[in-house]
Design a protein around this motif. Structure first.
Motif, short mmCIF file in Angstrom:
data_model
loop_
_atom_site.label_atom_id
_atom_site.label_comp_id
_atom_site.label_asym_id
_atom_site.label_seq_id
_atom_site.Cartn_x
_atom_site.Cartn_y
_atom_site.Cartn_z
N UNK A 16 0.82 -1.20 0.00
CA UNK A 16 0.00 0.00 0.00
C UNK A 16 0.86 1.25 0.00
N UNK A 17 1.83 1.30 0.92
CA UNK A 17 2.67 2.49 1.05
C UNK A 17 3.46 2.76 -0.24
N UNK A 18 4.06 1.73 -0.80
CA UNK A 18 4.84 1.90 -2.02
C UNK A 18 3.96 2.28 -3.20
N UNK A 19 2.79 1.67 -3.30
CA UNK A 19 1.87 1.99 -4.39
C UNK A 19 1.38 3.42 -4.30
N UNK A 66 -0.28 -2.07 -6.67
CA UNK A 66 -1.45 -2.90 -6.38
C UNK A 66 -2.40 -2.90 -7.57
N UNK A 67 -2.72 -1.71 -8.07
CA UNK A 67 -3.53 -1.60 -9.28
C UNK A 67 -2.55 -1.56 -10.44
N UNK A 68 -2.46 -2.63 -11.18
CA UNK A 68 -1.37 -2.80 -12.13
C UNK A 68 -1.28 -1.69 -13.18
N UNK A 69 -2.41 -1.06 -13.50
CA UNK A 69 -2.36 0.03 -14.48
C UNK A 69 -1.58 1.23 -13.96
N UNK A 70 -1.35 1.28 -12.66
CA UNK A 70 -0.62 2.40 -12.07
C UNK A 70 0.85 2.42 -12.40
N UNK A 71 1.37 1.41 -13.08
CA UNK A 71 2.80 1.42 -13.42
C UNK A 71 3.17 2.63 -14.25
N UNK A 75 8.19 -1.11 -7.37
CA UNK A 75 8.57 -2.22 -6.51
C UNK A 75 8.03 -3.51 -7.10
N UNK A 76 8.55 -4.62 -6.63
CA UNK A 76 8.04 -5.93 -7.04
C UNK A 76 6.88 -6.33 -6.16
N UNK A 77 5.77 -6.67 -6.80
CA UNK A 77 4.63 -7.16 -6.06
C UNK A 77 4.80 -8.62 -5.69
N UNK A 78 3.84 -9.15 -4.97
CA UNK A 78 3.91 -10.55 -4.56
C UNK A 78 3.89 -11.49 -5.76
N UNK A 79 3.38 -11.02 -6.91
CA UNK A 79 3.35 -11.86 -8.11
C UNK A 79 4.68 -11.84 -8.86
#
Length: 384
Positions: A142-145, A161-166, A151-155
């Protein structure tokens, strides 16, 4: 009386003369087309997952979103310089620029991120194991997003968190660079930003391996990708427009639109990165260097173009919530072949535009007004 009537599309989409005054209508159209490219690619992906498309799609369909995002970045580069170099007002300070950019980008992104988490929680509660979003993020994610830090997500993927936010990682980093340029050199800060962008892209040249294989941090890897060059492309075009824009030929809106669409088509079809950069540069250049200085208030095409551009950020962030249901409802139609698939792509773009425009009107504008305690200016509302 008939001759004095304003077309319906103008009355529907041109309710805010103050907000439309500084807009370049063809550029707004280009923003809407860029968002639509992302919509079409993601729609096709959903049809493939549902088995509605059993044959291999042309390779260029997987580059529609990439072309759209690259175009967004080039437009962002142009608009930021365009704002800073306006003759009728002093350039914003670095802090006010960064504040306005954050207030413009963050609220809707935070809202859609929370919606994704809420959908994940509901999916988990209902036992919908097949839904990717069912895993709930931890506090660090949450904080990083929310801080727009790559950052690398768990996947295992580098995405929030919301992948479009890259894409917003890149936008916010560019805004940070531009704010620093304004703080140090005011109007000439654009040249400093151009130099930094060039150094970053040069530093990442030839590095295609993941960051853990090349010994650099995730952020260093992300912000040295070639896609950063599109911000510089837009900035250069803005500097050219500022210098000689009034001496260039003016083309009708319809001609500009055809040329811009053709250029985006070339950027999508040709896999060469150099060709894509040149084509997208051409699309942005033609929309801002040959556009009429003013458009008639009754010009329906210009009014639609402005609305399309205004909605583009919302289209980008909300289309993911629309396409799942749309793809499920139209799977049987797509089975009728390519004409049906093309028709559904057009309908999906229209639906996502409608949702995006409502989001802009009912969510983005009210939030911006509430955060500032006043009606925001066009410069404050310009989208990424």
């Amino acid at each position: 009386m008939i001759g004095a009537r304003v077309p319906l599309v103008s009355r529907l989409f041109s309710r805010d003369a103050a907000l439309d005054r500084d807009q370049i209508a063809p550029l707004q159209l280009l923003r809407g087309l860029a968002a639509s490219g992302v919509v079409v690619e993601h729609l096709l992906e959903r049809y493939v997952r549902r088995g509605a498309i059993t044959h291999d799609l042309p390779d260029f369909t997987t580059r529609l979103g990439q072309t759209g995002v690259a175009t967004f970045f080039a437009i962002s580069g142009f608009i930021m310089v365009y704002i800073a170099l306006r003759e009728d007002r002093p350039p914003p300070s670095g802090w006010s620029f960064l504040r306005n950019r954050f207030l413009r980008v963050a609220p809707l992104y935070y809202l859609t991120t929370l919606m994704i988490v809420a959908f994940g929680w509901l999916a988990q509660a209902m036992g919908a194991r097949t839904i990717v979003a069912a895993r709930l993020p931890n506090v660090t994610e949450f904080l990083l997003s929310f801080a727009f830090i790559p950052h690398r997500g768990a996947n295992g993927l580098i995405q929030p968190i919301y992948e479009l936010g890259w894409t917003l990682h890149y936008e916010m980093f560019f805004y940070l660079l531009f704010a620093a340029g304004l703080a140090v050199l005011a109007r000439r800060g654009a040249f400093l930003v151009l130099a930094v962008l060039g150094l970053l892209v040069a530093a990442g040249t030839g590095i295609d391996a993941p960051p853990d294989r090349v010994g650099v941090s995730v952020a260093a890897y992300v912000f040295t990708r070639p896609i950063m060059a599109y911000f510089a492309i837009g900035m250069v075009i803005a500097l050219v427009r500022h210098r000689i824009g009034d001496r260039l030929p003016v083309l009708p809106m319809s001609v500009i639109a055809v040329v811009a669409v053709a250029a985006l088509g070339v950027a999508t079809i040709d896999p060469s990165q150099i060709v894509a950069m040149a084509a997208i540069a051409g699309a942005v250049a033609v929309t801002v260097l040959t556009t009429p200085a003013t458009t008639r208030r009754s010009d329906g095409f210009a009014a639609f173009s402005r609305a399309f551009g205004n909605a583009s950020y919302s289209i980008y962030l909300t289309h993911s919530f629309v396409l799942g249901a749309f793809a499920s409802a139209t799977v049987s139609i797509v089975a009728y072949g390519l004409p049906a698939l093309l028709a559904m792509a057009v309908v999906a773009c229209a639906v996502c535009f409608g949702v995006g425009w409502l989001s802009w009107r009912l969510i983005e504008l009210p939030i911006a007004e509430a955060l500032r305690g006043r009606r925001p200016s066009r410069a404050e509302l310009v989208a990424p």
